[in-house]
Design a protein around this motif. Structure first.
Motif, mmCIF file in Angstrom:
data_model
loop_
_atom_site.group_PDB
_atom_site.id
_atom_site.type_symbol
_atom_site.label_atom_id
_atom_site.label_comp_id
_atom_site.label_asym_id
_atom_site.label_seq_id
_atom_site.Cartn_x
_atom_site.Cartn_y
_atom_site.Cartn_z
ATOM 1 N N PHE A 93 -14.843 -2.796 1.046
ATOM 2 C CA PHE A 93 -13.632 -3.342 1.645
ATOM 3 C C PHE A 93 -13.802 -4.849 1.851
ATOM 4 O O PHE A 93 -14.905 -5.390 1.791
ATOM 5 C CB PHE A 93 -13.321 -2.629 2.957
ATOM 6 C CG PHE A 93 -12.944 -1.184 2.764
ATOM 7 C CD1 PHE A 93 -11.646 -0.831 2.437
ATOM 8 C CD2 PHE A 93 -13.900 -0.186 2.865
ATOM 9 C CE1 PHE A 93 -11.294 0.484 2.221
ATOM 10 C CE2 PHE A 93 -13.567 1.147 2.660
ATOM 11 C CZ PHE A 93 -12.265 1.481 2.339
ATOM 12 N N ASN A 94 -12.674 -5.520 2.096
ATOM 13 C CA ASN A 94 -12.645 -6.985 2.181
ATOM 14 C C ASN A 94 -13.320 -7.625 0.964
ATOM 15 O O ASN A 94 -14.237 -8.445 1.099
ATOM 16 C CB ASN A 94 -13.327 -7.465 3.475
ATOM 17 C CG ASN A 94 -12.495 -7.186 4.700
ATOM 18 O OD1 ASN A 94 -11.274 -7.393 4.700
ATOM 19 N ND2 ASN A 94 -13.147 -6.709 5.756
ATOM 20 N N LYS A 265 -4.291 -9.570 -3.279
ATOM 21 C CA LYS A 265 -4.377 -9.135 -1.885
ATOM 22 C C LYS A 265 -5.731 -9.472 -1.249
ATOM 23 O O LYS A 265 -6.049 -8.968 -0.162
ATOM 24 C CB LYS A 265 -4.142 -7.625 -1.793
ATOM 25 C CG LYS A 265 -2.695 -7.202 -1.988
ATOM 26 C CD LYS A 265 -1.831 -7.619 -0.802
ATOM 27 C CE LYS A 265 -0.422 -7.087 -0.929
ATOM 28 N NZ LYS A 265 0.412 -7.457 0.258
ATOM 29 N N SER A 268 -6.465 -9.652 2.657
ATOM 30 C CA SER A 268 -5.364 -9.018 3.384
ATOM 31 C C SER A 268 -5.863 -7.838 4.213
ATOM 32 O O SER A 268 -6.945 -7.289 3.978
ATOM 33 C CB SER A 268 -4.296 -8.536 2.403
ATOM 34 O OG SER A 268 -4.809 -7.454 1.632
ATOM 35 N N ILE A 269 -5.042 -7.415 5.176
ATOM 36 C CA ILE A 269 -5.406 -6.265 6.006
ATOM 37 C C ILE A 269 -5.351 -4.973 5.192
ATOM 38 O O ILE A 269 -6.008 -3.992 5.543
ATOM 39 C CB ILE A 269 -4.484 -6.147 7.242
ATOM 40 C CG1 ILE A 269 -3.019 -5.961 6.809
ATOM 41 C CG2 ILE A 269 -4.633 -7.364 8.128
ATOM 42 C CD1 ILE A 269 -2.103 -5.628 7.977
ATOM 43 N N GLU A 270 -4.568 -4.980 4.109
ATOM 44 C CA GLU A 270 -4.457 -3.769 3.284
ATOM 45 C C GLU A 270 -5.792 -3.368 2.667
ATOM 46 O O GLU A 270 -6.064 -2.185 2.456
ATOM 47 C CB GLU A 270 -3.423 -3.960 2.172
ATOM 48 C CG GLU A 270 -1.978 -3.942 2.640
ATOM 49 C CD GLU A 270 -1.491 -5.303 3.083
ATOM 50 O OE1 GLU A 270 -2.344 -6.216 3.226
ATOM 51 O OE2 GLU A 270 -0.266 -5.482 3.263
ATOM 52 N N SER A 272 -8.761 -4.118 4.048
ATOM 53 C CA SER A 272 -9.785 -4.386 5.058
ATOM 54 C C SER A 272 -10.516 -3.154 5.561
ATOM 55 O O SER A 272 -11.660 -3.255 5.999
ATOM 56 C CB SER A 272 -9.162 -5.120 6.254
ATOM 57 O OG SER A 272 -8.186 -4.287 6.884
ATOM 58 N N ASN A 273 -9.874 -1.960 5.511
ATOM 59 C CA ASN A 273 -10.525 -0.753 6.026
ATOM 60 C C ASN A 273 -9.881 0.483 5.399
ATOM 61 O O ASN A 273 -8.791 0.402 4.807
ATOM 62 C CB ASN A 273 -10.455 -0.690 7.560
ATOM 63 C CG ASN A 273 -9.041 -0.659 8.084
ATOM 64 O OD1 ASN A 273 -8.276 0.268 7.809
ATOM 65 N ND2 ASN A 273 -8.654 -1.693 8.844
ATOM 66 N N ASN A 275 -8.320 3.241 6.552
ATOM 67 C CA ASN A 275 -7.002 3.686 6.996
ATOM 68 C C ASN A 275 -5.889 2.798 6.456
ATOM 69 O O ASN A 275 -4.851 3.292 5.986
ATOM 70 C CB ASN A 275 -6.949 3.720 8.525
ATOM 71 C CG ASN A 275 -7.743 4.877 9.098
ATOM 72 O OD1 ASN A 275 -7.949 5.887 8.433
ATOM 73 N ND2 ASN A 275 -8.196 4.722 10.330
ATOM 74 N N ASN A 276 -6.083 1.487 6.518
ATOM 75 C CA ASN A 276 -5.068 0.572 5.991
ATOM 76 C C ASN A 276 -4.898 0.738 4.485
ATOM 77 O O ASN A 276 -3.776 0.713 3.957
ATOM 78 C CB ASN A 276 -5.433 -0.871 6.314
ATOM 79 C CG ASN A 276 -5.256 -1.207 7.785
ATOM 80 O OD1 ASN A 276 -4.658 -0.429 8.527
ATOM 81 N ND2 ASN A 276 -5.787 -2.341 8.212
ATOM 82 N N TYR A 280 -1.698 1.963 2.193
ATOM 83 C CA TYR A 280 -1.192 0.951 1.269
ATOM 84 C C TYR A 280 -1.089 1.482 -0.165
ATOM 85 O O TYR A 280 -0.013 1.462 -0.772
ATOM 86 C CB TYR A 280 -2.110 -0.270 1.321
ATOM 87 C CG TYR A 280 -1.876 -1.284 0.228
ATOM 88 C CD1 TYR A 280 -0.648 -1.941 0.113
ATOM 89 C CD2 TYR A 280 -2.882 -1.590 -0.687
ATOM 90 C CE1 TYR A 280 -0.429 -2.878 -0.882
ATOM 91 C CE2 TYR A 280 -2.669 -2.536 -1.686
ATOM 92 C CZ TYR A 280 -1.440 -3.162 -1.782
ATOM 93 O OH TYR A 280 -1.223 -4.102 -2.773
#
Length: 578
Positions: A93-94, A265, A268-270, A272-273, A275-276, A280
């Protein structure tokens, strides 16, 4: 304690030890010797259960140990179509894609179960020949893959979000709706699984094996798989593909689509983890469609599958040697990276099947036959079908028998009074060859279980072959493999229930109804939920039956069943003549 009682106990112990070490298919005499003034004899008792079948309107297909994709036409029960929707999660992620990142290709890879049957080396190049282990049928199907916009939730909101969400075999076609087909990504109009080894030039991936041909050209090899490559128009035109089963599809519009979903992206928060990201991207939908009555069905482990984005990015190194040959020695060299999406979390199979599509020899549809089962007296035929199919119920020892005094007595009470030394309890369950199409399409194994909770029987746990990893070789004393005649047509299955019966007679366990189903893998002992017609409560069905595509028809206890093939539990025992 007098000598007579001592001798009885010694003889009984010897008989038990002899029985425990014996693995013969048929009963071996363990008594009949005269010891002192006590005389023993071997005998046999046959218990006929009430047996009937139940069909499912839907079965649980979330949480399956393996998944199915494609079309299978059972020669007796007719066609089933298996599609699938799955969430995917990034391996990281990220992500940081780098400066001026450009997406080059998107590769979908779903490996098949396969084994190497031959290895040849010519001019230093190793070529492997594979055999696919779990592909059924050899005809083309239409396969479409979509980016799904349907959210697969983890918890059941109807139960206050306290219970895990269970998905069923009809959810994809009946309940998920058009959001499944959010964006078409790939289409194969004439898809058929190939056993060919995959060879690609200039490909380097974690699951590839690098090699070099006689001309010094480097290439990578992969085990057989469903492999689809979506590339930019330029990349597709420039790439050399050694295996015609795995062609690149040039589609700049879809490359731009994936670029906007992922590379654009970055940060972005999409991304990042988990659940997001799950909310998404949602997932992928694999839609199988039949072209003809027959097709191909793939049984695979989706945990080894992935969707990989290959991209390039600008490094801090200048192309002073003009490695790309464009005459520019002031530009920055480009590096390569990948972003891997693994299939995980919620994965749901759909099973499109209808018992009304096939009939018995007398013209009765399977649906009609299964909806009119005699649960009091039992049935002549037992219908076992995997997937969204059916299973049999066996009800032992609840009828009345004539005892030694000529009076009617409950069968279980009668058996408990006998004080027999049970050497073996087994049943040969005969296949109705008049209704079956015999041969390779017959299930190799069937499976018996506690119909109330799905638990395996004590004979399963005590089987000395239960430690075998191969589903063909495991638990063969308790759950015998199909027995075939000289023409390789299935004749019967033999199931041993010795310890189960002893525990019932000793009142260590309750005499519950037993379930009988087909099994793709007897080592899979977890259970699914299923719903039968006119029943609002869920019933138990083993996962090993849900992931099985095959079916069979067995003889039950009906009066018109040939006596020699009538379903019965044969109890071999030793008793005192006195």
């Amino acid at each position: 304690m007098n000598l007579k009682n001592v001798l009885i106990k010694i003889t009984a112990i010897v008989a038990v030890v002899f029985t425990a070490v014996s693995c013969d298919d048929d009963f071996n005499s363990v008594g009949s010797e005269v010891i002192g003034d006590v005389n023993f004899e071997d005998d046999e008792y046959s218990a006929v259960p009430i047996a009937y079948s139940k069909r499912f309107e839907k079965v649980q297909t979330s949480g399956l140990p393996n998944n199915l994709l494609g079309v299978y036409n059972d020669p007796v029960y007719g066609p089933s179509v298996y599609s699938m929707v799955s969430e995917v999660l990034p391996s990281q992620f990220n992500p940081s894609f780098g400066r001026d990142a450009i997406l080059d290709s998107v590769v979908l890879n779903l490996p098949y179960f396969s084994t190497i049957t031959e290895t040849n080396t010519e001019d230093g190049v190793v070529t492997n020949t594979f055999e696919l282990d779990s592909v059924y049928g050899s005809n083309n199907i239409k396969l479409s893959i979509y980016h799904s916009n349907y959210f697969l939730r983890d918890f059941d909101v109807d139960e206050g979000a306290e219970e895990i969400q269970v998905y069923y075999s009809d959810d994809i076609t009946e309940n998920f709706g058009p959001s499944l087909e959010n964006r078409l990504l790939f289409t194969e109009q004439n898809f058929r699984p190939s056993a060919n080894e995959i060879r690609l030039l200039t490909e380097t991936e974690d699951d590839a094996t690098d090699d070099t041909d006689a001309d010094g050209t480097e290439f990578s090899t992969f085990i057989p798989a469903l492999r689809l490559v979506l590339a930019s128009e330029d990349a597709a035109a420039a790439a050399t593909v050694l295996n015609p089963d795995n062609t690149r599809v040039g589609n700049q519009e879809l490359i731009n689509y994936f670029t906007s979903l992922f590379l654009d992206k970055e940060g972005s928060i999409e991304l990042s983890n988990p659940n997001n990201f799950r909310n998404y991207f949602r997932g992928l939908y694999f839609k199988a469609e039949s072209i003809t009555d027959d097709g191909s069905l793939v049984f695979f482990d989706i945990s080894d599958a992935n969707l990989t984005l290959h991209y390039s990015f600008e490094t801090d190194n200048v192309d002073e040697e003009d490695e790309d040959g464009d005459g520019n020695i002031t530009e920055f060299l480009r590096g390569e990276g990948s972003f891997i999406l693994n299939f995980s979390n919620n994965i749901v199979n759909s099973i499109d099947f209808n018992f009304a599509n096939a009939t018995l020899n007398d013209g009765t549809s399977f649906e009609n036959a299964l909806d009119n089962q005699d649960e009091v007296n039992g049935e002549a035929n037992l219908f076992l079908k995997g997937g969204e199919g059916s299973y049999a119920v066996l009800d032992f020892f609840n009828g009345m028998v004539t005892n030694e005094d000529g009076e009617l007595e409950n069968e279980l009470d009668f058996l408990k009074r006998q004080n027999w030394l049970v050497n073996e309890a087994s049943m040969k369950i005969y296949i109705n060859q008049d209704e079956m199409v015999s041969g390779d399409t017959e299930p190799e194994r069937i499976y018996i279980f506690n119909s109330e909770n799905g638990a395996v029987l004590v004979d399963f746990l005590a089987d000395p072959t239960s430690n075998q990893t191969s589903p063909i070789l495991s638990v063969t004393n308790h759950l015998g493999r199909i027995s075939r005649d000289s023409d390789e047509n299935g004749e019967f299955y033999k199931i041993r229930l010795t310890r189960h019966l002893i525990n019932i007679l000793n009142e260590d366990i309750d005499n519950v109804k037993l379930g009988l189903s087909v099994s793709q893998n007897v080592n899979v002992v977890e259970n699914a939920e299923g719903f039968t017609p006119n029943n609002t409560e869920d019933e138990v069905i083993p996962f090993s039956s849900v992931i099985s595509h095959e079916g069979t028809i067995l003889y039950g206890n009906g009066a018109n069943v040939p006596e020699e093939k009538r379903l019965k539990l044969d109890i071999f025992y030793t008793r005192s003549k006195n």
